[in-house]
Design an enzyme around this catalytic site. Structure first.
Site, PDB file in Angstrom:
ATOM      1  N   SER A  94       0.792  -1.379  -0.116  1.00 59.96           N
ATOM      2  CA  SER A  94      -0.096  -0.147   0.087  1.00 59.96           C
ATOM      3  C   SER A  94       0.729   1.086   0.088  1.00 59.96           C
ATOM      4  CB  SER A  94      -0.925   0.183   1.207  1.00 59.96           C
ATOM      5  OG  SER A  94      -1.901  -0.706   0.878  1.00 59.96           O
ATOM      6  N   LYS A 152       0.533   3.680  -2.829  1.00 60.00           N
ATOM      7  CA  LYS A 152      -0.250   4.810  -2.889  1.00 60.00           C
ATOM      8  C   LYS A 152       0.196   6.179  -2.655  1.00 60.00           C
ATOM      9  CE  LYS A 152      -4.228   1.771  -1.515  1.00 60.00           C
ATOM     10  NZ  LYS A 152      -3.764   0.636  -1.211  1.00 60.00           N
ATOM     11  N   SER A 192      -6.659   3.619   2.763  1.00 56.39           N
ATOM     12  CA  SER A 192      -5.969   2.900   1.879  1.00 56.39           C
ATOM     13  C   SER A 192      -6.684   2.267   0.866  1.00 56.39           C
ATOM     14  CB  SER A 192      -5.043   1.831   2.732  1.00 56.39           C
ATOM     15  OG  SER A 192      -4.198   1.068   1.837  1.00 56.39           O
TER      16      SER A 192
END
Length: 166
Positions: free
Chosen positions: A7, A10, A67
């Site tokens: 993640s 991102k 997220s």
């Protein structure tokens, strides 16, 4: 040592969003049409609904706070037409800022053999985010947000346990 960014991908997704906002190619109140692909994306979600229109500002919160993979895909498709085209844009920006041991295959960090980075490259990206995108970076410190009548807390537990963590 190459690793999967998961993640942390991102950060680049929102770095590009921030650049588009700075250039005036995107606005916070702009509506993004949610595709079936975005809606179906697995993993963490902000719970957007297929066919709905969601403001860029809300999608940024969905990415930074929750997220949300669905929000990441929606932004990628809105900016570049497809997540695959967005990955090309991500790799362009990565090379431009000196991330020489990174390759992005998607906007979410979902597992892919061709999606990798290094701790050094992530440090380069994070430093750029903090310095160049303070208006986007501040979203990561959000402890919660409400979308679609669902209150969502930040997945970063350190925000709740330590003073000064962003």
């Amino acid at each position: 040592l190459q690793i999967s960014p998961a993640s942390l991908t991102k950060i680049m997704t929102l770095y590009i969003v921030g650049n588009k906002l700075k250039l005036g190619e995107l606005t916070l109140d702009e509506n993004v049409l949610i595709s079936a692909k975005a809606w179906k994306t697995g993993g963490s979600k902000m719970f957007v609904e297929v066919g709905s229109k969601v403001k860029v500002d809300d999608l940024i919160k969905g990415v930074a706070v929750q997220s949300g993979n669905d929000a990441s895909v929606a932004l990628a498709e809105h900016i570049a037409g497809s997540e695959e085209n967005f990955a090309i844009l991500m790799n362009y920006h990565a090379k431009k800022i000196g991330m020489h041991n990174t390759n992005f295959a998607n906007s979410t960090g979902m597992p892919n053999d061709n999606h990798y980075t290094t701790a050094r490259d992530l440090a380069i990206l994070t430093k750029k985010m903090v310095k160049e995108q303070p208006n986007i970076y501040k979203y990561f410190a959000g402890k919660s947000f409400k979308f679609n009548n669902i209150n969502q807390e930040n997945r970063n537990r350190l925000l709740f346990s330590m003073v000064g963590v962003d």
